[in-house]
Write an enzyme that holds these catalytic residues in place. Structure first.
Site, PDB file in Angstrom:
ATOM      1  N   GLN A 128       0.799  -1.215   0.000  1.00  0.00           N
ATOM      2  CA  GLN A 128       0.000   0.000   0.000  1.00  0.00           C
ATOM      3  C   GLN A 128       0.841   1.278   0.000  1.00  0.00           C
ATOM      4  O   GLN A 128       0.362   2.333  -0.391  1.00  0.00           O
ATOM      5  CB  GLN A 128      -0.924   0.003   1.217  1.00  0.00           C
ATOM      6  CG  GLN A 128      -1.911  -1.155   1.172  1.00  0.00           C
ATOM      7  CD  GLN A 128      -2.775  -1.221   2.418  1.00  0.00           C
ATOM      8  OE1 GLN A 128      -2.368  -1.768   3.424  1.00  0.00           O
ATOM      9  NE2 GLN A 128      -3.955  -0.645   2.359  1.00  0.00           N
TER      10      GLN A 128
ATOM     11  N   GLU B  59      -4.511  -9.901   9.498  1.00  0.00           N
ATOM     12  CA  GLU B  59      -5.923 -10.114   9.133  1.00  0.00           C
ATOM     13  C   GLU B  59      -6.144 -11.299   8.197  1.00  0.00           C
ATOM     14  O   GLU B  59      -6.523 -11.138   7.029  1.00  0.00           O
ATOM     15  CB  GLU B  59      -6.499  -8.844   8.511  1.00  0.00           C
ATOM     16  CG  GLU B  59      -6.581  -7.698   9.494  1.00  0.00           C
ATOM     17  CD  GLU B  59      -7.437  -6.539   8.986  1.00  0.00           C
ATOM     18  OE1 GLU B  59      -8.002  -6.638   7.890  1.00  0.00           O
ATOM     19  OE2 GLU B  59      -7.534  -5.536   9.715  1.00  0.00           O
TER      20      GLU B  59
ATOM     21  N   GLU C 192      -4.031  -1.399  14.334  1.00  0.00           N
ATOM     22  CA  GLU C 192      -4.637  -0.494  13.353  1.00  0.00           C
ATOM     23  C   GLU C 192      -5.913   0.083  13.942  1.00  0.00           C
ATOM     24  O   GLU C 192      -6.643  -0.605  14.663  1.00  0.00           O
ATOM     25  CB  GLU C 192      -5.022  -1.213  12.047  1.00  0.00           C
ATOM     26  CG  GLU C 192      -3.863  -1.588  11.164  1.00  0.00           C
ATOM     27  CD  GLU C 192      -4.310  -2.305   9.884  1.00  0.00           C
ATOM     28  OE1 GLU C 192      -5.419  -2.035   9.369  1.00  0.00           O
ATOM     29  OE2 GLU C 192      -3.525  -3.149   9.402  1.00  0.00           O
TER      30      GLU C 192
ATOM     31  N   TRP D 113      -3.982   3.616  11.792  1.00  0.00           N
ATOM     32  CA  TRP D 113      -3.853   3.387  10.364  1.00  0.00           C
ATOM     33  C   TRP D 113      -4.275   4.671   9.713  1.00  0.00           C
ATOM     34  O   TRP D 113      -5.397   5.099   9.926  1.00  0.00           O
ATOM     35  CB  TRP D 113      -4.761   2.230   9.904  1.00  0.00           C
ATOM     36  CG  TRP D 113      -4.577   1.956   8.449  1.00  0.00           C
ATOM     37  CD1 TRP D 113      -5.294   2.467   7.408  1.00  0.00           C
ATOM     38  CD2 TRP D 113      -3.575   1.098   7.872  1.00  0.00           C
ATOM     39  NE1 TRP D 113      -4.811   2.012   6.222  1.00  0.00           N
ATOM     40  CE2 TRP D 113      -3.753   1.172   6.482  1.00  0.00           C
ATOM     41  CE3 TRP D 113      -2.547   0.312   8.385  1.00  0.00           C
ATOM     42  CZ2 TRP D 113      -2.934   0.471   5.593  1.00  0.00           C
ATOM     43  CZ3 TRP D 113      -1.758  -0.386   7.510  1.00  0.00           C
ATOM     44  CH2 TRP D 113      -1.952  -0.306   6.126  1.00  0.00           C
TER      45      TRP D 113
HETATM   46  C1  BGP Z   1      -7.236  -3.379   7.164  1.00  0.00           C
HETATM   47  C2  BGP Z   1      -5.939  -3.674   6.461  1.00  0.00           C
HETATM   48  C3  BGP Z   1      -5.189  -2.463   6.012  1.00  0.00           C
HETATM   49  C4  BGP Z   1      -6.043  -1.308   5.570  1.00  0.00           C
HETATM   50  C5  BGP Z   1      -7.242  -1.089   6.442  1.00  0.00           C
HETATM   51  C6  BGP Z   1      -8.243  -0.094   5.919  1.00  0.00           C
HETATM   52  O1  BGP Z   1      -8.102  -4.414   6.928  1.00  0.00           O
HETATM   53  O2  BGP Z   1      -5.111  -4.426   7.299  1.00  0.00           O
HETATM   54  O3  BGP Z   1      -4.244  -2.869   5.073  1.00  0.00           O
HETATM   55  O4  BGP Z   1      -6.280  -1.292   4.230  1.00  0.00           O
HETATM   56  O5  BGP Z   1      -7.924  -2.280   6.720  1.00  0.00           O
HETATM   57  O6  BGP Z   1      -9.100  -0.736   5.037  1.00  0.00           O
HETATM   58  P1  BGP Z   1      -9.535  -0.113   3.676  1.00  0.00           P
HETATM   59  O7  BGP Z   1      -8.264   0.245   2.989  1.00  0.00           O
HETATM   60  O8  BGP Z   1     -10.305  -1.185   2.981  1.00  0.00           O
HETATM   61  O9  BGP Z   1     -10.370   1.058   4.008  1.00  0.00           O
END
Ligand code: BGP
Length: 467
Positions: free
Chosen positions: A18, A165, A372, A418
């Site tokens: 990412q 995850e 996260e 996150w």
């Molecule tokens: C989690 C993942 C991340 C990130 C986050 C946000 O599931 O571990 O990598 O992407 O979600 O999700 P999204 O990007 O779908 O909004």
């Protein structure tokens, strides 16, 4: 006085695919995501991680920003195909050097690295040659990869997480078909997931045999499930959802076994997971040192007599999300009184206290890191400033919710929003932003601090007292 322990790890997180870009630089092999995101119709507007935030080339600038933010720890993941272009066999030294330099740069500023070994970017060669997670051969390949990580970084990294995850990459990869390899088959999903648990247990076993100093854990999402009504049907549906979404993914790594009732159901109905000799013992003998919890939202659950499908809101058009579920089992429904993001995720900070306390109740006082937590939003830009006040509000409430769990006795040791910087959202493109740092796509990916940057800086320097 702050409720957060003195040495609490205030951090932030990213993941290789990412954020890094440089998808084919310096000998890196292709990952499953490099291939999948280029197939038509797989991601929002065809977005991919070819360039992403170009962190691979700009990590020094990014780490300097982390230091300015005051971060105590940084959670990142390693791209397996950067180290092993074919997944096993020949090592790409340039890839090894990249993470080695990144780790040194973090330590230079006193930032503790938390390394995730697998955040979904599988070497495509392993998909093509052995069938990815469906093959038991992948367990040896993963162990070889883990061993290299321990050998090269074990002298400097103290916090390790094997997988991120598992529910998402096996569930979306093999059950709903929205992630690579795009399979829709519950039987194959459950067996692939079993191989992940065994690969995890093997990596933990090797970690301990090699005497790597530090702690090793597993990262799961936790969406506490609550029944939409008190009716017996909804409560029963919710218990099943909680067993499938939570216990199935936490029990194997924290108790060393599957939840018995659900295991019996799966094996009776679908004949999986199939255990090889030694699997059960391996799981039992390799319980994690800590658990990483990713929390974004909770889910309201109802008995399901009609919905069969999984259509997600990936556009950020509020209200475009549909109910999803398995007919006859349960469905995920909207809370009529809930607050929602533009991607139809319920904002429910109390759910984070619940999530932590549910873990605490079921598994004892295991060390927990919130690995996260964050708000995906299209941030407003006013006179060139990124005014992400909704993110500040979201994080404040969730930090308070974490504090509540600490007051209730949970051993929470760190909090990683996150994400550190804006990056690619797997299926939702670059418009779903999460970072403290904005990336100007129009201006050579220039970094710019958002309003939340200054706010989080104060949170950290006051150890969570100034929110
Ligand atoms: C989690 C993942 C991340 C990130 C986050 C946000 O599931 O571990 O990598 O992407 O979600 O999700 P999204 O990007 O779908 O909004």
């Amino acid at each position: 006085m702050s409720v957060f322990p003195k040495d609490f790890l205030w951090g932030a997180a990213t993941a290789s695919y990412q954020v890094e870009g440089a998808h084919d630089a310096d000998g890196k092999g292709l990952s499953n995501w490099d291939v999948y995101s280029h197939l038509p119709g797989t991601t929002y507007m065809g977005t991919n991680g070819d360039v992403a935030a170009d962190h691979y080339h700009r990590f020094k600038e990014d780490v300097a920003l982390m230091a300015e933010l005051g971060m105590k720890s940084y959670r990142f993941s390693v791209s397996w195909p950067r180290l092993f272009p074919k997944g096993r066999g020949e090592v790409n030294e340039a890839g090894v050097k990249f993470y080695s330099d990144l780790i040194d740069e973090l330590l230079k500023y006193g930032i503790e690295p938390m390394l995730t070994m697998y955040h979904w970017d599988l070497p495509q060669a392993l998909q093509d040659e052995i069938g990815g997670w469906e093959s038991r051969e992948i367990i040896d390949a993963f162990e070889g990869y883990a061993r290299l990580l321990y050998e090269r970084y074990g002298d400097r990294v103290k916090l390790w997480a094997t997988f991120n995850e598992t529910i998402v990459f096996t569930g979306l990869g093999y059950l709903t078909g929205m992630h690579p390899p795009g399979v829709k088959d519950p039987k194959r999903a459950i067996q692939a997931c079993h191989h992940v648990f065994i690969a995890h247990a093997r990596a933990v076993e090797t970690f301990r045999k090699m005497g790597v100093q530090g702690q090793i854990g597993f990262v799961n999402v936790l969406q506490p499930n609550d029944p939409i009504t008190n009716s017996a049907e909804d409560v029963k549906a919710c218990e099943l959802a909680e067993a499938c979404f939570t216990h199935w993914f936490y029990d194997p790594v924290l108790k060393g076994e599957y939840p018995a009732e659900l295991l019996a159901m799966a094996q009776t109905a679908l004949g999986v997971p199939v255990f090889a000799p030694g699997d059960a013992e391996l799981m039992k003998n390799n319980i994690c040192d800590f658990i990483g919890v990713n929390y974004y939202k909770r889910e309201m659950i109802a008995a399901n007599y009609d919905v069969d499908g999984f259509e997600m809101n990936t556009s950020g058009q509020k209200g475009s999300g549909k109910e999803l579920g398995w007919k006859g089992l349960f469905k995920l429904v909207r809370n009529p009184n809930g607050r929602y993001t533009d991607w139809d995720w319920e904002i429910y900070p109390e759910g984070l206290t619940d999530a932590i306390m549910r873990i605490n109740k079921r598994y004892g006082n295991v060390p927990i890191y919130i690995t996260e937590n964050g708000l995906g939003a299209k941030d407003p830009i006013v006179n060139g400033e990124v005014l992400d006040q909704p993110r500040i509000d979201y994080l404040r409430e969730h930090i308070q919710a974490t504090g509540e769990a600490i007051k209730l006795g949970a051993d929470v040791r760190g909090y990683y929003p996150w994400s550190f910087i804006d990056l690619l959202s797997w299926l939702n493109g670059y418009q779903k932003q999460y970072g403290f740092v904005y990336i100007d796509q129009e201006n050579n990916l220039a970094r710019k601090k958002k309003l939340s940057f200054g706010w989080y800086q104060k949170v950290i320097s006051s150890n969570g007292e100034e929110l």
